[in-house]
Design an enzyme around this catalytic site. Structure first.
Site: not given
Ligand code: 3PG
Length: 217
Positions: A49, A53, A76, A136
């Site tokens: 994934e 960002r 995202t 999710k």
């Molecule tokens: C995110 O969208 O940043 C994910 O949920 C990852 O979370 P994490 O950095 O706590 O694994």
């Protein structure tokens, strides 16, 4: 109930089944894309994934998609524009921290399988009514983690989850042991310092350890 949504979840279920952990990738440098994807794939982590960002995220998706064995999705996803851009960049699936009518419609129109995010029973029920049965669970740890997922399995047995957010190498197994968890998401396979220092072998080691979590499923 939308047939497109059901198909979307069917494909997402297959993708989530490819490995016990789906890495949540925040890639700042385009030059990291290929070696990073190769490092993860060679460690057995093949569904990736790439979060939208960073300014280079779409190019990262393009570059990673060329790596043999990699199944690259866009994370995202917030807007319909995100969905179109991800699809054009070659993303095979999408992930979102939540779900809006606009986002769902865009993914259905663009034929981009989506892993939509929920944190409550009502959100999950709305998505199930539309045909989405792999969701999710976000932010997993902050929303009650394993305890809440166990509690949801009774009233909502038709839904499976990919919990993400606050999960790490020490806690992943407890999530994967649940019957309603298909895989977990997390960023712990790609610590920023290893990425910056291009420690690809170390990342392959972390990926390899993560694939062993399959025994917990
Ligand atoms: C995110 O969208 O940043 C994910 O949920 C990852 O979370 P994490 O950095 O706590 O694994």
């Amino acid at each position: 109930m939308s047939i497109i949504a059901r198909d979307s979840s069917r494909i997402i279920r297959e993708i989530c089944g490819l490995a016990p952990v789906m890495p949540v990738l925040v890639v700042n440098e385009l030059k990291s894309a290929k070696p990073l994807a190769e490092a993860l794939v060679s460690g057995g982590i093949i569904a990736l994934e790439v979060t939208l960002r960073t300014p280079v995220a779409l190019d990262v998706i393009r570059a990673m998609s060329e790596v043999a064995g990699a199944h690259v999705g866009a994370g995202t996803l917030i807007t319909a524009d995100d969905v179109r851009a991800a699809k054009q960049a070659g993303a095979k699936f999408g992930v979102s921290p939540g779900a809006t009518a606009e986002l769902l419609s865009a993914c259905e129109k663009e034929n981009l399988p989506l892993l939509p995010g929920v944190a409550t029973a009502s959100e999950a029920m709305k998505l199930l009514a539309r045909g989405y049965d792999v969701l999710k669970f976000f932010p997993a740890a902050a929303s009650g983690g394993v305890t809440v997922l166990k509690a949801l399995s009774g009233p909502l047995p038709a839904i499976d989850f990919c919990p993400t957010g606050g999960i790490n190498a020490n806690t992943a197994a407890s999530y994967l042991a649940l019957d309603n968890v298909v895989c977990v998401g997390g960023s712990w396979l790609t610590p920023p310092d290893l990425l910056e220092q291009e420690c690809w072998t170390e990342i392959t080691k972390l990926a390899n350890q993560a694939t062993k979590l399959a025994d917990c499923r």
